[in-house]
Design an enzyme around this catalytic site. Structure first.
Site, PDB file in Angstrom:
ATOM      1  CB  SER A 132     -17.872 -60.922  65.350  1.00 27.53           C
ATOM      2  OG  SER A 132     -17.454 -60.745  64.037  1.00 27.53           O
ATOM      3  CB  SER A 164     -25.514 -60.063  58.702  1.00 27.61           C
ATOM      4  OG  SER A 164     -24.401 -59.253  58.927  1.00 27.61           O
ATOM      5  CD  GLU A 247     -17.790 -62.406  55.438  1.00 32.43           C
ATOM      6  OE1 GLU A 247     -16.863 -62.988  56.021  1.00 32.43           O
ATOM      7  OE2 GLU A 247     -18.553 -61.606  56.003  1.00 32.43           O
TER       8      GLU A 247
HETATM    9  C1  LIG Z   1     -21.857 -54.763  57.617  1.00 30.58           C
HETATM   10  C2  LIG Z   1     -21.207 -55.743  58.576  1.00 30.58           C
HETATM   11  C3  LIG Z   1     -21.730 -57.016  58.665  1.00 30.58           C
HETATM   12  C4  LIG Z   1     -21.151 -57.919  59.569  1.00 30.58           C
HETATM   13  N1  LIG Z   1     -21.686 -59.182  59.645  1.00 30.58           N
HETATM   14  C5  LIG Z   1     -21.125 -60.069  60.464  1.00 30.58           C
HETATM   15  C6  LIG Z   1     -21.667 -61.397  60.526  1.00 30.58           C
HETATM   16  O1  LIG Z   1     -22.651 -61.731  59.864  1.00 30.58           O
HETATM   17  N2  LIG Z   1     -21.085 -62.271  61.364  1.00 30.58           N
HETATM   18  C7  LIG Z   1     -19.994 -61.946  62.129  1.00 30.58           C
HETATM   19  O2  LIG Z   1     -19.512 -62.832  62.825  1.00 30.58           O
HETATM   20  N3  LIG Z   1     -19.461 -60.706  62.096  1.00 30.58           N
HETATM   21  C8  LIG Z   1     -20.007 -59.756  61.285  1.00 30.58           C
HETATM   22  N4  LIG Z   1     -19.496 -58.487  61.252  1.00 30.58           N
HETATM   23  C9  LIG Z   1     -18.395 -58.147  62.161  1.00 30.58           C
HETATM   24  C10 LIG Z   1     -17.064 -57.870  61.415  1.00 30.58           C
HETATM   25  O3  LIG Z   1     -16.835 -58.802  60.412  1.00 30.58           O
HETATM   26  C11 LIG Z   1     -15.859 -57.746  62.367  1.00 30.58           C
HETATM   27  O4  LIG Z   1     -15.541 -58.937  62.999  1.00 30.58           O
HETATM   28  C12 LIG Z   1     -16.096 -56.783  63.432  1.00 30.58           C
HETATM   29  O5  LIG Z   1     -16.709 -55.635  62.920  1.00 30.58           O
HETATM   30  C13 LIG Z   1     -14.756 -56.381  64.060  1.00 30.58           C
HETATM   31  O6  LIG Z   1     -14.831 -56.528  65.415  1.00 30.58           O
HETATM   32  P1  LIG Z   1     -15.081 -55.342  66.475  1.00 30.58           P
HETATM   33  O7  LIG Z   1     -16.274 -54.573  65.987  1.00 30.58           O
HETATM   34  O8  LIG Z   1     -15.148 -55.997  67.814  1.00 30.58           O
HETATM   35  O9  LIG Z   1     -13.841 -54.417  66.323  1.00 30.58           O
HETATM   36  P2  LIG Z   1     -12.416 -54.621  67.008  1.00 30.58           P
HETATM   37  O10 LIG Z   1     -11.876 -55.978  66.703  1.00 30.58           O
HETATM   38  O11 LIG Z   1     -12.496 -54.217  68.461  1.00 30.58           O
HETATM   39  O12 LIG Z   1     -11.563 -53.558  66.223  1.00 30.58           O
HETATM   40  C14 LIG Z   1     -11.755 -52.140  66.402  1.00 30.58           C
HETATM   41  C15 LIG Z   1     -10.677 -51.411  65.637  1.00 30.58           C
HETATM   42  O13 LIG Z   1      -9.373 -51.768  66.126  1.00 30.58           O
HETATM   43  C16 LIG Z   1      -8.580 -52.279  65.067  1.00 30.58           C
HETATM   44  N5  LIG Z   1      -7.792 -53.384  65.591  1.00 30.58           N
HETATM   45  C17 LIG Z   1      -8.268 -54.488  66.182  1.00 30.58           C
HETATM   46  N6  LIG Z   1      -7.252 -55.284  66.566  1.00 30.58           N
HETATM   47  C18 LIG Z   1      -6.125 -54.651  66.191  1.00 30.58           C
HETATM   48  C19 LIG Z   1      -4.737 -54.960  66.318  1.00 30.58           C
HETATM   49  N7  LIG Z   1      -4.323 -56.087  66.902  1.00 30.58           N
HETATM   50  N8  LIG Z   1      -3.850 -54.092  65.800  1.00 30.58           N
HETATM   51  C20 LIG Z   1      -4.248 -52.950  65.216  1.00 30.58           C
HETATM   52  N9  LIG Z   1      -5.553 -52.595  65.075  1.00 30.58           N
HETATM   53  C21 LIG Z   1      -6.472 -53.436  65.559  1.00 30.58           C
HETATM   54  C22 LIG Z   1      -9.551 -52.739  63.993  1.00 30.58           C
HETATM   55  O14 LIG Z   1      -8.972 -52.710  62.689  1.00 30.58           O
HETATM   56  C23 LIG Z   1     -10.660 -51.716  64.132  1.00 30.58           C
HETATM   57  O15 LIG Z   1     -10.362 -50.551  63.426  1.00 30.58           O
HETATM   58  C24 LIG Z   1     -20.051 -57.550  60.381  1.00 30.58           C
HETATM   59  C25 LIG Z   1     -19.544 -56.252  60.285  1.00 30.58           C
HETATM   60  C26 LIG Z   1     -20.116 -55.354  59.415  1.00 30.58           C
HETATM   61  C27 LIG Z   1     -19.550 -53.971  59.339  1.00 30.58           C
END
Ligand SMILES: Cc1cc2nc3c(=O)[nH]c(=O)nc-3n(C[C@H](O)[C@H](O)[C@H](O)COP(=O)(O)OP(=O)(O)OC[C@H]3O[C@@H](n4cnc5c(N)ncnc54)[C@H](O)[C@@H]3O)c2cc1C
Length: 302
Positions: A132, A164, A247
């Protein structure tokens, strides 16, 4: 070696794990976990990785040729369900064992397999996932971290977020762009990125509860040798997609399941205390549905 499971085999394996857990859980973890410092918790989690390895559970579902026991996903699901139920620590090497290791078995060269798999298995290396980015979370085809080939190495620049375990990681699975951004997912490449180097900066992101689980990772002319590229250049999208399967595999699913059951119990207790009759009925209905799903899976529970 457990290759397939009859209902009876599943019950016996569950008993084996429960018996082992009675004496294997770290002293102090169950009784006084909340009063342990972050450093003490980390030390226990590292030790837990070594305990799993010594007991032969580190590579439970890994094929024997890679040092595992060759058990299938059912054994994995039972094992992680029992760990979660017993409140066992989450080993720091979990991402290595459940994501990086299986991905290296699938897409790695023989050299990468013999170099990385043993240290993942015995818990001496810690892995994180650098996928991410601030502007590419759900839409990973849009990552902009670049990896430019220069001689026998790639030079990496960019920022990853929500990483993480990065603060403990010795290596990461890194998804980076090896060409122009116009090509979307077609010029992404996966790397086995060394994290302990001057070009890698890690900034903690604390949760509202104060926990340090997430990080922001900045790559500033960090380097990764060509020999640590996982799969072909520009084939990262295909390689990376396989990692998602690992994963979200049985290990995580069963831990989530146990967590959901705990939350369900808390919800029912709260509703009962408030005499919120309608909500209580809904909560009980939810409880029955969750148990039905559990029963369908029927992993040999008595
Ligand atoms: C406990 C946990 C551990 C994690 N660990 C890691 C890790 O180790 N490494 C890592 O790389 N990432 C990690 N992540 C990140 C995770 O896997 C996601 O990539 C990240 O949370 C999503 O990106 P964002 O937060 O920028 O949300 P966004 O991508 O901005 O999304 C926000 C919201 O919009 C929705 N959305 C986004 N795009 C669209 C679309 N085109 N159409 C409709 N809806 C949409 C999504 O479903 C979401 O509800 C972790 C997340 C969590 C919760």
């Amino acid at each position: 070696m457990i290759t397939s499971f009859s209902q009876r085999g599943a019950i016996e394996f569950r008993e084996e794990v429960r018996t082992w857990l009675q004496t294997a859980l770290p002293q102090g973890w169950i009784e006084s976990r909340d009063s342990l410092t972050e450093d003490q918790q980390i030390e226990i989690r590292r030790e837990w990785d070594r305990t799993l390895f010594k007991a032969g559970y580190g590579g439970l579902s890994w094929p024997p040729e890679y040092g595992g026991r060759g058990a299938g996903p059912v054994a994995d699901a039972i094992f992680y369900e029992e760990l979660a139920r017993a409140g066992a620590p989450d080993g720091l090497s979990r991402l290595g064992r459940t994501v990086a290791g299986p991905l290296i078995m699938t897409a790695g060269s023989e050299e990468q397999q013999s170099k990385y798999l043993p240290e993942i298995l015995d818990g001496s290396s810690v892995w994180c996932l650098c996928l991410s980015e601030p502007d590419a979370g759900s839409d990973l085809a849009n990552v902009s971290t670049s990896a430019i080939l220069s001689g026998s190495e790639y030079v990496v620049n960019g920022t990853k977020i929500w990483t993480s375990f990065a603060q403990h990681a010795t290596r990461s699975l890194l998804l980076a762009r090896t060409g122009s951004r116009d090509a979307g997912r077609n010029n992404l490449t996966m790397f086995l990125m060394p994290m302990n180097q001057p070009g890698v900066q890690i900034r903690p992101i604390r949760t509202i509860a104060g926990d340090h689980h997430f990080n922001e990772v900045t790559f500033d002319s960090a380097v990764v040798p060509v020999s640590d590229r996982l799969g072909g250049e520009n084939d990262g999208w295909n390689v990376f997609r396989a990692s998602l399967t690992f994963e979200r595999g049985p290990a995580i699913a069963m831990s989530f399941f146990v967590e959901m059951c705990r939350e369900r119990e808390t919800l029912i207790e709260c509703c009962a205390a408030d005499e919120g009759r309608q909500t209580l009925l809904r909560a009980r209905e939810l409880a029955s549905k969750i148990e039905l799903v559990r029963w369908h899976l029927s992993f040999g529970r008595r």
